[in-house]
Enzyme design. Structure first.
Site, mmCIF file in Angstrom:
data_model
loop_
_atom_site.group_PDB
_atom_site.id
_atom_site.type_symbol
_atom_site.label_atom_id
_atom_site.label_comp_id
_atom_site.label_asym_id
_atom_site.label_seq_id
_atom_site.Cartn_x
_atom_site.Cartn_y
_atom_site.Cartn_z
ATOM 1 N N GLY A 11 0.843 -1.193 0.000
ATOM 2 C CA GLY A 11 0.000 0.000 0.000
ATOM 3 C C GLY A 11 0.876 1.238 0.000
ATOM 4 N N GLY A 13 -0.497 4.429 0.051
ATOM 5 C CA GLY A 13 -1.293 5.587 0.453
ATOM 6 C C GLY A 13 -0.500 6.346 1.505
ATOM 7 N N GLY A 14 -1.201 7.156 2.270
ATOM 8 C CA GLY A 14 -0.530 7.987 3.267
ATOM 9 C C GLY A 14 0.426 7.194 4.139
ATOM 10 C CE LYS A 171 -7.335 4.485 12.005
ATOM 11 N NZ LYS A 171 -8.192 5.431 11.306
ATOM 12 N N GLY A 238 -8.989 9.525 3.793
ATOM 13 C CA GLY A 238 -9.437 8.195 4.205
ATOM 14 C C GLY A 238 -9.605 8.101 5.713
ATOM 15 C CD GLU A 242 -9.634 4.715 7.893
ATOM 16 O OE1 GLU A 242 -8.936 5.066 8.858
ATOM 17 O OE2 GLU A 242 -9.179 4.203 6.869
ATOM 18 C CG HIS A 246 -14.786 5.719 15.245
ATOM 19 N ND1 HIS A 246 -14.649 4.591 16.018
ATOM 20 C CD2 HIS A 246 -13.933 5.562 14.211
ATOM 21 C CE1 HIS A 246 -13.738 3.798 15.486
ATOM 22 N NE2 HIS A 246 -13.283 4.364 14.387
HETATM 23 O O1 CWL Z 1 -5.991 6.218 14.478
HETATM 24 C C1 CWL Z 1 -5.681 6.986 13.568
HETATM 25 O O2 CWL Z 1 -5.784 6.762 12.386
HETATM 26 C C2 CWL Z 1 -5.229 8.284 13.847
HETATM 27 C C3 CWL Z 1 -6.159 8.801 14.842
HETATM 28 C C4 CWL Z 1 -7.281 9.508 14.138
HETATM 29 C C5 CWL Z 1 -6.952 10.885 13.632
HETATM 30 N N1 CWL Z 1 -7.782 8.723 13.066
HETATM 31 C C6 CWL Z 1 -5.439 9.613 15.834
HETATM 32 C C7 CWL Z 1 -3.942 9.481 15.836
HETATM 33 C C8 CWL Z 1 -3.374 10.017 17.099
HETATM 34 C C9 CWL Z 1 -2.146 10.829 16.885
HETATM 35 C C10 CWL Z 1 -1.902 11.607 18.126
HETATM 36 C C11 CWL Z 1 -0.933 12.731 17.987
HETATM 37 O O3 CWL Z 1 -0.234 12.853 16.973
HETATM 38 O O4 CWL Z 1 -0.848 13.500 18.940
#
Ligand code: CWL
Length: 377
Positions: A11, A13-14, A171, A238, A242, A246
Protein backbone atom coordinates in the site's frame (compact mmCIF):
# COMPACT_ATOMS: atom_id res chain seq x y z
CA UNK A 1 23.57 -10.56 14.77
CA UNK A 2 22.94 -8.81 11.51
CA UNK A 3 20.82 -5.93 12.64
CA UNK A 4 19.89 -4.65 9.24
CA UNK A 5 16.22 -5.13 8.52
CA UNK A 6 14.76 -5.43 5.04
CA UNK A 7 11.12 -4.57 4.74
CA UNK A 8 8.24 -4.23 2.30
CA UNK A 9 5.27 -1.94 2.34
CA UNK A 10 1.93 -3.11 1.01
CA UNK A 11 0.00 0.00 0.00
CA UNK A 12 1.39 3.37 -0.95
CA UNK A 13 -1.29 5.59 0.45
CA UNK A 14 -0.53 7.99 3.27
CA UNK A 15 0.75 5.36 5.69
CA UNK A 16 2.81 3.39 3.20
CA UNK A 17 4.46 6.46 1.72
CA UNK A 18 5.16 8.08 5.05
CA UNK A 19 6.66 4.88 6.39
CA UNK A 20 9.12 4.83 3.49
CA UNK A 21 9.82 8.47 4.20
CA UNK A 22 10.39 8.03 7.95
CA UNK A 23 12.54 4.94 7.37
CA UNK A 24 15.03 7.14 5.52
CA UNK A 25 15.71 8.85 8.84
CA UNK A 26 16.21 5.61 10.77
CA UNK A 27 19.22 3.33 10.89
CA UNK A 28 19.19 -0.25 9.78
CA UNK A 29 15.99 -0.25 7.75
CA UNK A 30 16.17 -1.10 4.06
CA UNK A 31 12.97 -0.97 2.04
CA UNK A 32 13.11 -3.66 -0.62
CA UNK A 33 9.56 -3.89 -1.93
CA UNK A 34 6.44 -1.79 -2.22
CA UNK A 35 3.18 -2.29 -4.00
CA UNK A 36 -0.11 -0.66 -4.69
CA UNK A 37 -3.13 -1.97 -6.47
CA UNK A 38 -1.62 -1.54 -9.93
CA UNK A 39 2.03 -2.17 -9.49
CA UNK A 40 4.95 -3.55 -7.58
CA UNK A 41 8.54 -2.41 -7.09
CA UNK A 42 11.13 -4.85 -5.81
CA UNK A 43 14.87 -4.43 -5.34
CA UNK A 44 16.48 -6.68 -2.79
CA UNK A 45 19.46 -4.38 -2.52
CA UNK A 46 17.20 -1.49 -1.56
CA UNK A 47 14.59 0.60 -3.33
CA UNK A 48 15.40 4.13 -4.38
CA UNK A 49 12.91 5.74 -2.04
CA UNK A 50 13.56 9.30 -3.24
CA UNK A 51 12.66 8.31 -6.77
CA UNK A 52 9.70 6.24 -5.67
CA UNK A 53 8.20 9.00 -3.53
CA UNK A 54 8.85 11.65 -6.17
CA UNK A 55 7.37 9.56 -8.95
CA UNK A 56 4.26 8.64 -6.99
CA UNK A 57 3.74 12.05 -5.48
CA UNK A 58 2.12 13.45 -8.59
CA UNK A 59 -0.41 10.71 -8.23
CA UNK A 60 -1.69 11.99 -4.96
CA UNK A 61 -4.98 13.22 -6.19
CA UNK A 62 -6.26 16.46 -4.83
CA UNK A 63 -9.83 16.38 -6.02
CA UNK A 64 -12.76 14.87 -4.23
CA UNK A 65 -12.86 12.08 -6.78
CA UNK A 66 -9.69 10.79 -5.24
CA UNK A 67 -11.48 9.46 -2.27
CA UNK A 68 -14.02 7.72 -4.37
CA UNK A 69 -17.57 8.79 -4.08
CA UNK A 70 -18.16 5.48 -5.69
CA UNK A 71 -15.97 2.69 -4.46
CA UNK A 72 -13.56 1.44 -7.06
CA UNK A 73 -14.04 -1.91 -8.66
CA UNK A 74 -11.55 -4.45 -7.45
CA UNK A 75 -8.97 -4.86 -10.13
CA UNK A 76 -6.27 -6.80 -8.45
CA UNK A 77 -5.52 -9.23 -5.71
CA UNK A 78 -6.01 -6.44 -3.25
CA UNK A 79 -9.47 -7.88 -3.29
CA UNK A 80 -9.03 -11.23 -4.97
CA UNK A 81 -9.90 -13.31 -1.98
CA UNK A 82 -13.09 -11.76 -0.94
CA UNK A 83 -14.37 -9.23 -3.36
CA UNK A 84 -13.84 -6.25 -1.11
CA UNK A 85 -14.11 -3.06 -3.08
CA UNK A 86 -10.44 -2.60 -2.52
CA UNK A 87 -8.75 0.53 -3.58
CA UNK A 88 -5.18 1.47 -3.20
CA UNK A 89 -4.56 3.47 -0.15
CA UNK A 90 -2.66 3.69 3.02
CA UNK A 91 -5.41 4.17 5.43
CA UNK A 92 -5.72 1.02 7.37
CA UNK A 93 -9.01 1.00 9.09
CA UNK A 94 -11.55 -1.63 8.77
CA UNK A 95 -14.59 -1.37 6.70
CA UNK A 96 -14.55 2.04 5.19
CA UNK A 97 -14.26 0.94 1.64
CA UNK A 98 -13.54 4.29 0.16
CA UNK A 99 -10.57 4.93 2.35
CA UNK A 100 -8.06 5.71 -0.33
CA UNK A 101 -6.23 8.11 1.90
CA UNK A 102 -5.78 10.46 -0.98
CA UNK A 103 -4.26 8.19 -3.54
CA UNK A 104 -5.64 8.07 -7.01
CA UNK A 105 -7.75 5.03 -7.57
CA UNK A 106 -7.88 3.42 -10.95
CA UNK A 107 -5.92 4.76 -13.86
CA UNK A 108 -3.28 2.71 -15.58
CA UNK A 109 -0.49 5.09 -14.73
CA UNK A 110 -1.34 5.74 -11.11
CA UNK A 111 0.96 5.05 -8.22
CA UNK A 112 3.97 2.79 -8.31
CA UNK A 113 3.91 2.15 -12.05
CA UNK A 114 4.75 5.83 -12.48
CA UNK A 115 8.10 5.04 -10.85
CA UNK A 116 11.00 3.73 -12.95
CA UNK A 117 11.21 0.92 -10.39
CA UNK A 118 7.57 -0.08 -10.71
CA UNK A 119 6.14 -2.89 -12.78
CA UNK A 120 2.48 -3.18 -13.58
CA UNK A 121 0.79 -6.24 -12.12
CA UNK A 122 -2.64 -7.67 -11.52
CA UNK A 123 -1.43 -9.48 -8.44
CA UNK A 124 0.61 -7.05 -6.35
CA UNK A 125 0.28 -8.85 -3.03
CA UNK A 126 1.10 -12.24 -4.52
CA UNK A 127 4.08 -10.69 -6.26
CA UNK A 128 5.45 -9.44 -2.94
CA UNK A 129 4.75 -12.82 -1.34
CA UNK A 130 6.70 -14.45 -4.19
CA UNK A 131 9.69 -12.25 -3.29
CA UNK A 132 9.28 -12.54 0.46
CA UNK A 133 12.17 -14.93 1.02
CA UNK A 134 14.60 -12.06 1.48
CA UNK A 135 12.18 -9.78 3.30
CA UNK A 136 12.40 -9.60 7.10
CA UNK A 137 9.21 -7.63 7.63
CA UNK A 138 6.12 -6.47 5.79
CA UNK A 139 4.06 -3.46 6.81
CA UNK A 140 0.43 -3.95 5.83
CA UNK A 141 -0.57 -0.41 4.97
CA UNK A 142 -3.65 -1.56 3.13
CA UNK A 143 -7.12 -0.26 3.64
CA UNK A 144 -8.85 -2.88 5.74
CA UNK A 145 -11.92 -2.62 3.62
CA UNK A 146 -13.69 -5.45 5.24
CA UNK A 147 -12.94 -6.28 8.81
CA UNK A 148 -11.18 -9.47 7.87
CA UNK A 149 -9.19 -8.11 4.95
CA UNK A 150 -5.91 -7.66 6.85
CA UNK A 151 -6.36 -11.02 8.63
CA UNK A 152 -6.88 -12.68 5.26
CA UNK A 153 -3.80 -11.05 3.77
CA UNK A 154 -1.85 -12.40 6.75
CA UNK A 155 -3.29 -15.81 6.01
CA UNK A 156 -1.99 -15.60 2.46
CA UNK A 157 1.52 -14.96 3.74
CA UNK A 158 1.17 -17.93 6.10
CA UNK A 159 -0.19 -20.05 3.27
CA UNK A 160 2.94 -19.30 1.28
CA UNK A 161 5.14 -20.33 4.21
CA UNK A 162 6.45 -16.82 4.85
CA UNK A 163 8.89 -16.70 7.73
CA UNK A 164 9.12 -13.17 9.00
CA UNK A 165 7.29 -10.23 10.46
CA UNK A 166 3.94 -8.70 9.60
CA UNK A 167 2.93 -5.37 11.10
CA UNK A 168 -0.28 -3.44 10.68
CA UNK A 169 -1.74 -0.21 12.00
CA UNK A 170 -5.37 -1.27 12.03
CA UNK A 171 -7.74 0.28 14.52
CA UNK A 172 -10.93 -1.62 15.19
CA UNK A 173 -11.21 -3.81 18.26
CA UNK A 174 -13.09 -6.57 16.48
CA UNK A 175 -10.19 -7.31 14.14
CA UNK A 176 -7.91 -8.56 16.91
CA UNK A 177 -9.99 -11.67 17.48
CA UNK A 178 -9.86 -12.41 13.77
CA UNK A 179 -6.08 -12.34 13.95
CA UNK A 180 -6.05 -14.48 17.08
CA UNK A 181 -8.14 -17.02 15.19
CA UNK A 182 -5.27 -17.35 12.75
CA UNK A 183 -2.54 -17.75 15.35
CA UNK A 184 -1.90 -21.42 14.55
CA UNK A 185 -1.40 -20.80 10.85
CA UNK A 186 0.85 -17.82 11.56
CA UNK A 187 2.91 -19.75 14.10
CA UNK A 188 3.30 -22.74 11.82
CA UNK A 189 4.60 -20.52 9.08
CA UNK A 190 7.02 -18.73 11.39
CA UNK A 191 5.32 -15.35 11.36
CA UNK A 192 5.56 -12.77 14.12
CA UNK A 193 2.59 -10.45 13.73
CA UNK A 194 2.36 -7.15 15.59
CA UNK A 195 -1.11 -5.71 15.21
CA UNK A 196 -2.27 -2.18 15.91
CA UNK A 197 1.25 -0.78 15.82
CA UNK A 198 0.61 2.90 15.10
CA UNK A 199 -0.45 5.58 17.63
CA UNK A 200 -3.83 4.41 18.93
CA UNK A 201 -3.81 1.49 19.01
CA UNK A 202 -0.06 1.52 19.10
CA UNK A 203 2.50 3.23 21.24
CA UNK A 204 -0.22 4.97 23.26
CA UNK A 205 -1.44 1.48 24.19
CA UNK A 206 2.14 0.62 25.04
CA UNK A 207 2.42 3.78 27.13
CA UNK A 208 -0.67 2.71 29.06
CA UNK A 209 0.97 -0.65 29.73
CA UNK A 210 4.01 1.15 31.15
CA UNK A 211 1.94 3.62 33.16
CA UNK A 212 0.03 0.71 34.69
CA UNK A 213 3.17 -0.69 36.31
CA UNK A 214 2.76 1.51 39.40
CA UNK A 215 -0.52 -0.15 40.20
CA UNK A 216 -1.74 -3.52 41.31
CA UNK A 217 -5.19 -2.74 40.02
CA UNK A 218 -6.04 -0.55 37.06
CA UNK A 219 -9.36 1.27 37.22
CA UNK A 220 -9.40 2.87 33.83
CA UNK A 221 -7.36 3.97 30.88
CA UNK A 222 -8.29 7.09 28.97
CA UNK A 223 -6.71 7.84 25.64
CA UNK A 224 -7.49 11.28 24.29
CA UNK A 225 -5.89 12.41 21.04
CA UNK A 226 -5.63 15.66 19.17
CA UNK A 227 -4.86 15.92 15.48
CA UNK A 228 -4.50 19.08 13.40
CA UNK A 229 -4.81 18.16 9.78
CA UNK A 230 -4.97 21.26 7.66
CA UNK A 231 -2.08 20.73 5.26
CA UNK A 232 -2.30 16.98 5.62
CA UNK A 233 -6.00 16.87 4.93
CA UNK A 234 -5.90 15.83 1.28
CA UNK A 235 -3.44 13.10 2.16
CA UNK A 236 -5.66 11.82 4.94
CA UNK A 237 -9.17 11.90 3.58
CA UNK A 238 -9.44 8.19 4.21
CA UNK A 239 -8.65 8.58 7.88
CA UNK A 240 -11.16 11.40 8.23
CA UNK A 241 -13.86 9.22 6.69
CA UNK A 242 -12.91 6.39 9.02
CA UNK A 243 -13.15 8.71 11.99
CA UNK A 244 -16.61 9.87 10.93
CA UNK A 245 -17.73 6.26 11.21
CA UNK A 246 -17.14 6.66 14.96
CA UNK A 247 -19.46 9.65 15.37
CA UNK A 248 -22.85 9.25 16.97
CA UNK A 249 -25.39 8.35 14.35
CA UNK A 250 -22.80 7.02 11.92
CA UNK A 251 -21.29 3.64 11.32
CA UNK A 252 -18.86 2.09 8.89
CA UNK A 253 -21.48 1.62 6.22
CA UNK A 254 -22.96 5.11 6.42
CA UNK A 255 -19.50 6.68 6.45
CA UNK A 256 -18.51 4.60 3.45
CA UNK A 257 -21.54 5.75 1.49
CA UNK A 258 -21.07 9.45 2.21
CA UNK A 259 -20.18 11.66 -0.70
CA UNK A 260 -17.27 14.03 -0.42
CA UNK A 261 -19.77 16.88 -0.33
CA UNK A 262 -21.62 15.32 2.59
CA UNK A 263 -18.34 14.99 4.47
CA UNK A 264 -17.41 18.60 3.78
CA UNK A 265 -20.85 19.64 4.97
CA UNK A 266 -20.60 17.64 8.16
CA UNK A 267 -17.18 19.09 8.90
CA UNK A 268 -18.44 22.61 8.19
CA UNK A 269 -21.40 22.06 10.54
CA UNK A 270 -18.86 21.30 13.26
CA UNK A 271 -16.76 24.35 12.48
CA UNK A 272 -13.92 22.24 11.15
CA UNK A 273 -13.50 20.25 14.36
CA UNK A 274 -14.86 16.80 14.96
CA UNK A 275 -14.92 15.40 18.47
CA UNK A 276 -15.01 11.67 19.08
CA UNK A 277 -15.96 9.65 22.12
CA UNK A 278 -15.96 5.94 22.84
CA UNK A 279 -14.26 5.03 19.60
CA UNK A 280 -13.96 1.37 18.76
CA UNK A 281 -10.21 1.32 18.97
CA UNK A 282 -8.39 -1.90 19.71
CA UNK A 283 -6.48 -0.38 22.61
CA UNK A 284 -9.21 -1.90 24.78
CA UNK A 285 -8.87 -5.54 23.74
CA UNK A 286 -5.12 -5.20 23.44
CA UNK A 287 -4.81 -3.99 27.04
CA UNK A 288 -7.15 -6.73 28.23
CA UNK A 289 -5.13 -9.31 26.31
CA UNK A 290 -2.01 -8.01 28.05
CA UNK A 291 -3.71 -8.52 31.42
CA UNK A 292 -3.74 -4.85 32.34
CA UNK A 293 -7.44 -4.13 32.70
CA UNK A 294 -10.82 -5.04 31.28
CA UNK A 295 -11.54 -3.86 27.76
CA UNK A 296 -14.58 -1.98 29.04
CA UNK A 297 -12.39 0.15 31.29
CA UNK A 298 -10.55 1.61 28.30
CA UNK A 299 -11.86 4.61 26.42
CA UNK A 300 -10.52 6.26 23.30
CA UNK A 301 -11.60 9.62 21.96
CA UNK A 302 -10.15 12.76 20.51
CA UNK A 303 -10.50 15.88 18.47
CA UNK A 304 -9.71 16.24 14.79
CA UNK A 305 -9.28 19.73 13.39
CA UNK A 306 -9.11 19.87 9.62
CA UNK A 307 -8.70 23.65 9.51
CA UNK A 308 -5.53 23.97 11.51
CA UNK A 309 -2.21 22.20 11.76
CA UNK A 310 -2.18 22.85 15.50
CA UNK A 311 -3.45 20.04 17.65
CA UNK A 312 -6.81 21.11 19.07
CA UNK A 313 -6.07 19.21 22.27
CA UNK A 314 -3.01 17.55 23.74
CA UNK A 315 -2.76 13.84 23.16
CA UNK A 316 -2.81 12.20 26.55
CA UNK A 317 -2.93 8.74 28.07
CA UNK A 318 -4.24 8.57 31.64
CA UNK A 319 -4.04 5.41 33.63
CA UNK A 320 -5.80 5.41 36.96
CA UNK A 321 -5.28 2.69 39.48
CA UNK A 322 -4.48 1.61 43.00
CA UNK A 323 -1.00 0.87 44.28
CA UNK A 324 0.00 -2.12 46.41
CA UNK A 325 0.05 0.18 49.44
CA UNK A 326 -3.41 1.51 48.96
CA UNK A 327 -2.89 4.80 47.15
CA UNK A 328 -5.07 5.78 44.25
CA UNK A 329 -3.40 7.72 41.46
CA UNK A 330 -3.32 8.62 37.81
CA UNK A 331 -0.19 8.27 35.71
CA UNK A 332 -0.17 10.45 32.62
CA UNK A 333 1.71 10.19 29.36
CA UNK A 334 1.59 13.15 27.01
CA UNK A 335 2.70 13.82 23.46
CA UNK A 336 4.08 17.21 22.61
CA UNK A 337 1.70 19.33 20.56
CA UNK A 338 4.56 19.81 18.12
CA UNK A 339 4.74 16.14 17.12
CA UNK A 340 2.57 15.30 14.14
CA UNK A 341 0.18 12.42 13.64
CA UNK A 342 2.49 11.24 10.88
CA UNK A 343 5.42 11.11 13.30
CA UNK A 344 3.29 9.43 15.94
CA UNK A 345 1.86 6.74 13.69
CA UNK A 346 4.79 5.91 11.42
CA UNK A 347 7.57 6.19 13.99
CA UNK A 348 5.99 3.54 16.22
CA UNK A 349 5.09 1.35 13.23
CA UNK A 350 8.78 1.14 12.35
CA UNK A 351 9.80 0.75 16.00
CA UNK A 352 7.44 -2.18 16.45
CA UNK A 353 8.56 -3.60 13.12
CA UNK A 354 12.19 -3.63 14.22
CA UNK A 355 11.34 -5.13 17.59
CA UNK A 356 9.27 -7.82 15.92
CA UNK A 357 12.18 -8.78 13.68
CA UNK A 358 14.31 -9.44 16.78
CA UNK A 359 11.52 -11.60 18.19
CA UNK A 360 11.12 -13.41 14.92
CA UNK A 361 14.83 -14.15 14.72
CA UNK A 362 14.61 -15.53 18.24
CA UNK A 363 11.81 -17.86 17.16
CA UNK A 364 8.88 -16.05 18.79
CA UNK A 365 5.95 -16.46 16.47
CA UNK A 366 2.27 -15.59 16.73
CA UNK A 367 0.16 -12.49 17.29
CA UNK A 368 1.43 -9.68 19.51
CA UNK A 369 -0.03 -6.31 20.39
CA UNK A 370 1.67 -3.00 21.16
CA UNK A 371 1.32 -3.64 24.90
CA UNK A 372 3.25 -6.93 24.61
CA UNK A 373 6.34 -5.70 22.82
CA UNK A 374 8.61 -2.76 23.56
CA UNK A 375 9.29 -1.01 20.26
CA UNK A 376 12.90 -0.63 19.15
CA UNK A 377 14.23 2.73 18.11
O1 CWL B 1 -5.99 6.22 14.48
C1 CWL B 1 -5.68 6.99 13.57
O2 CWL B 1 -5.78 6.76 12.39
C2 CWL B 1 -5.23 8.28 13.85
C3 CWL B 1 -6.16 8.80 14.84
C4 CWL B 1 -7.28 9.51 14.14
C5 CWL B 1 -6.95 10.88 13.63
N1 CWL B 1 -7.78 8.72 13.07
C6 CWL B 1 -5.44 9.61 15.83
C7 CWL B 1 -3.94 9.48 15.84
C8 CWL B 1 -3.37 10.02 17.10
C9 CWL B 1 -2.15 10.83 16.89
C10 CWL B 1 -1.90 11.61 18.13
C11 CWL B 1 -0.93 12.73 17.99
O3 CWL B 1 -0.23 12.85 16.97
O4 CWL B 1 -0.85 13.50 18.94
Amino acid sequence: MDDDVTFAVLGTGGIGRRTLDVARHKDGLTPVAACDRNGVAVDHSGLDVDELLDATEGNIASGPEADGDTPATPESDYASDGGAAAVEGGSVDDGTATATDGVKQAGEDAGIVASAQGEPTETPIDDVIAESDGIDAVLLALPNLEHDFIPRVAERFAGAGYEGVLVDVLKRSRVIGMLDDRTDALEESGITFVCGAGATPGFLTGAAALAAQSFVEVEDVEIWWGVGLKSGYEDNRGTVREDIAHLDGYDIETAREMSEEAIEELIAEHGGQLEFHDMEHADDVLLERAGICDAEDVSVGGVLDVRSDEKPTTTTVRVTGTTFDGERGTNTFELDDATSMEANVNGPALGYLKAAVLRNRAGDYGVYGPADVMPSF
